[in-house]
Design an enzyme around this catalytic site. Structure first.
Site, short mmCIF file in Angstrom:
data_model
loop_
_atom_site.label_atom_id
_atom_site.label_comp_id
_atom_site.label_asym_id
_atom_site.label_seq_id
_atom_site.Cartn_x
_atom_site.Cartn_y
_atom_site.Cartn_z
N THR A 185 0.85 -1.20 0.00
CA THR A 185 0.00 0.00 0.00
C THR A 185 0.88 1.24 0.00
OG1 THR A 185 -0.06 0.01 2.38
CG2 THR A 185 -1.89 -1.04 1.29
N GLU A 330 -6.02 -2.84 -1.33
CA GLU A 330 -6.60 -4.00 -0.62
C GLU A 330 -7.79 -4.60 -1.35
OE1 GLU A 330 -5.65 -1.16 0.70
OE2 GLU A 330 -4.81 -1.39 2.70
N LYS A 442 -13.26 18.13 11.83
CA LYS A 442 -14.29 18.13 12.87
C LYS A 442 -14.41 19.52 13.45
CE LYS A 442 -15.69 13.80 14.45
NZ LYS A 442 -15.31 12.65 15.20
N TRP A 447 -18.95 17.19 11.27
CA TRP A 447 -17.98 16.84 10.24
C TRP A 447 -18.11 17.74 9.02
CZ3 TRP A 447 -17.77 10.78 9.61
CH2 TRP A 447 -17.26 10.23 10.81
P1 AMP Z 1 -4.56 3.03 -2.67
O1 AMP Z 1 -4.57 1.80 -1.88
O2 AMP Z 1 -3.23 3.70 -2.71
O3 AMP Z 1 -5.10 2.79 -4.04
O4 AMP Z 1 -5.50 4.09 -1.95
C1 AMP Z 1 -6.84 3.81 -1.71
C2 AMP Z 1 -7.54 5.06 -1.23
O5 AMP Z 1 -7.55 6.06 -2.24
C3 AMP Z 1 -9.00 4.85 -0.90
O6 AMP Z 1 -9.19 4.29 0.37
C4 AMP Z 1 -9.53 6.26 -0.99
O7 AMP Z 1 -9.28 7.01 0.18
C5 AMP Z 1 -8.72 6.85 -2.12
N1 AMP Z 1 -9.49 6.78 -3.37
C6 AMP Z 1 -9.38 5.91 -4.37
N2 AMP Z 1 -10.25 6.21 -5.36
C7 AMP Z 1 -10.93 7.30 -4.97
C8 AMP Z 1 -11.98 8.10 -5.53
N3 AMP Z 1 -12.48 7.85 -6.74
N4 AMP Z 1 -12.44 9.13 -4.80
C9 AMP Z 1 -11.94 9.42 -3.58
N5 AMP Z 1 -10.95 8.73 -3.00
C10 AMP Z 1 -10.44 7.67 -3.68
#
Ligand code: AMP
Length: 551
Positions: A185, A330, A442, A447
């Site tokens: 990640t 994930e 917050k 929120w």
């Molecule tokens: P990653 O594991 O690096 O792909 O990051 C995943 C995270 O990216 C998610 O839990 C979101 O917080 C953010 N994310 C992915 N796609 C979107 C989207 N279309 N809009 C907002 N946040 C996103």
């Protein structure tokens, strides 16, 4: 028992299918060496078999982890199939990480072989002494481009390894639940964590992602994944392109607007995929030069929220449909796609766009729900916002080498993965992310969603990039602070930008202040590093009289 054939779902079957049924389809790559390379799925399948034999001769066995540090290109694609197809594990490393983090990840994953692109030679030379677990370093180039001298002991040449083998090789059959690939990640908090995909999870994700209400992929598409093959398998496109027989165009390291545009036009790209920051570069290029897209009709945007202004620009100025997707490492990564249902077809274009700007509906295979702080499920009314949980056959069950507690939570007797995102779900099933739980602002116990505030700022014509953070506040605990990069030459003031919020949101959501800076800190996967902004500007609102001048 049913009386149907029992065939394991294996990644090698995708390549076998592409070779046999789409053998003449093209894979075009902009090479790290600078030129354009073209060949067919038939060539790619043959070379993948040869590379599987070559890596086998270096000791690659089932389960062994093979690292790659490479851009989107045909040799990387060959490794996707050669490694996983043999039963070994393809571990894609992200070259944008700090070298210390790369070393930590390669060690944590216990990589035995490391294959890397030519432009990463200096980086690997610097870290190789700290990677005693790697038995073989393979430079992904030909003999002519091999360095005359290097400090890496026994550096191997990819094309020499290939040339030493023929392509007579049968992909082995094994349990579909075996590990196929590994991705860490992005690590915006703490140490990165390894997510280990299986052949089965990958194949199911591939089927689901290709469906019409998902990415809608077909043999008539020419797909250009800008999203890197080193980050969550380029959203599965190297697999799904083989499944449907689409032409693939791989941009290598040249991700600036001009290079992408040139490749899209030259190769007749119909569909591209990437994070919003990449598309900003592309749009700046096309808008600046008054260019049109002659073949591209869809673009997939995800990884962080797609600002509505970007959707508008693609659709209204260029006729390119935006597919807004949400996912996570994930989740292999796709979870939801913002595609309309019949019931919304009668609504106005603005209403439709408001729905399509949400992160979207769950793919079959993903279940989701939102819960409150006590763990009770919240209604799907588009209003209640809570922690988003997901479950499904391509959702992780546990991190690699994680001896701690399970990452899953129990809810009504079932295991769910807590995404760390905060979302609403409307009655039609469209999920809308309002924040990451740690990014939520917050204010006086209520929120405020930072994404809405960023989207409004991004719609201002003078704003290039915007991030909204929770800044500490003497009275309200936290208040929104906007950190903005102006477009080159723009003279936007704090008052003009704050005035732009009038009538667009509840008054108390309006950011308290604006800080203009030259560039936002970006993480290795194209996401804004909000924790760095919080470290820098978290106290900005505490002493109004002595606020630092920035930018
Ligand atoms: P990653 O594991 O690096 O792909 O990051 C995943 C995270 O990216 C998610 O839990 C979101 O917080 C953010 N994310 C992915 N796609 C979107 C989207 N279309 N809009 C907002 N946040 C996103």
């Amino acid at each position: 028992m049913g009386l149907m054939m029992q065939q394991p779902l294996l990644i090698s079957s995708l390549l076998r299918h592409a070779e046999r049924h789409h053998g003449e389809q093209l894979v075009v790559s902009r090479r790290v060496e600078g030129d354009i390379h073209r060949y067919t799925y038939r060539d790619m399948a043959s070379r993948s078999r040869r590379m599987a034999k070559a890596l086998g001769s270096l000791g690659m066995e089932p389960g062994v982890r093979v690292g790659t540090l490479a851009w989107n290109g045909y040799r990387h694609l060959e490794l996707y199939y050669a490694v996983s197809g043999s039963g070994a594990v393809l571990h894609t490393l992200n070259p944008r990480l700090h070298p210390d983090q790369l070393v930590w990840i390669a060690e944590n994953a216990q990589d035995k072989v490391l294959c890397f692109d030519l432009n990463f030679l200096p980086l690997i030379e610097a870290v190789a002494p700290r990677l005693p677990g790697i038995d073989a370093f393979v430079l992904m180039t030909d003999r002519a481009h091999m360095p005359a001298q290097t400090s890496i002991p026994n550096l191997l040449c990819y094309e020499d390894l290939m040339a030493a083998q023929d392509d007579v090789f049968e992909w082995p059959e094994f349990d579909e639940c075996m590990a196929s690939s590994l991705c860490y990640t992005s690590g915006t908090t703490g140490n990165p964590k390894g997510v280990l995909y299986s052949h089965r999870s990958t194949l199911l994700h591939t089927y689901a992602s290709a469906l019409p209400d998902a990415l809608n992929l077909s043999a008539r598409d020419t797909i250009l994944p800008v999203v890197p093959m080193f980050h969550v398998n380029a959203w599965g496109l190297p697999y799904s392109a083989c499944m449907v027989g689409a032409k693939l165009v791989l941009p290598g390291p040249a991700l600036d607007g001009a290079s992408l545009y040139a490749l899209m036009e030259a190769e007749g790209v119909t569909l591209s995929a990437g994070v919003p920051t990449v598309w900003q570069g592309l749009l700046a290029h096309t808008q600046g030069k008054g260019l049109r897209f002659s073949s591209m009709n869809r673009t997939i945007i995800g990884g962080s929220a797609c600002p509505p202004a970007m959707m508008e620009a693609f659709e209204d100025q260029y006729g390119v449909q935006v597919l807004h997707v949400w996912g996570m490492t994930e989740l292999s990564p796709l979870g939801t796609v913002g595609v309309l249902k019949t019931e919304q077809l009668a609504s106005t274009r603005d209403q439709q766009r408001a729905v399509r700007s949400k992160q979207g509906r769950a793919l079959f295979g993903i279940d989701m729900k939102i819960i409150d702080a006590q763990g009770a499920e919240l209604p799907w009314d588009g209003e209640a916002s809570g922690d988003l949980l997901v479950r499904g056959p391509w959702v992780l069950s546990s991190y690699v080498n994680d001896e701690g507690d399970s990452p899953l939570v129990k809810s009504e007797g079932q295991d769910w993965f807590p995404t760390g995102d905060v979302a609403t779900i409307d009655p039609a099933g469209f999920m809308n992310i309002t924040d990451r739980s740690k990014d939520v602002i917050k204010s006086g116990g209520e929120w405020i969603g930072s994404i809405d505030l960023e989207n409004i700022a991004m719609a201002h014509p003078d704003v290039a990039m915007a991030a909204c953070i929770a800044a500490r506040h003497p009275k309200w605990d936290e208040r929104p602070l906007l950190v903005v990069v102006r477009k080159p030459g723009a003279e936007l003031s704090r008052e003009q930008l704050l005035g732009f919020y009038e009538g667009k949101i509840a008054k108390w959501w309006t950011p308290d202040d604006v800080v203009f800076i030259d560039a936002l800190p970006m993480g290795a996967t194209g996401k804004i590093l909000k924790h760095q902004l919080r470290e820098r500007f978290g106290d900005f609102l505490m002493q109004p009289a002595e606020r630092p001048t920035v930018g």
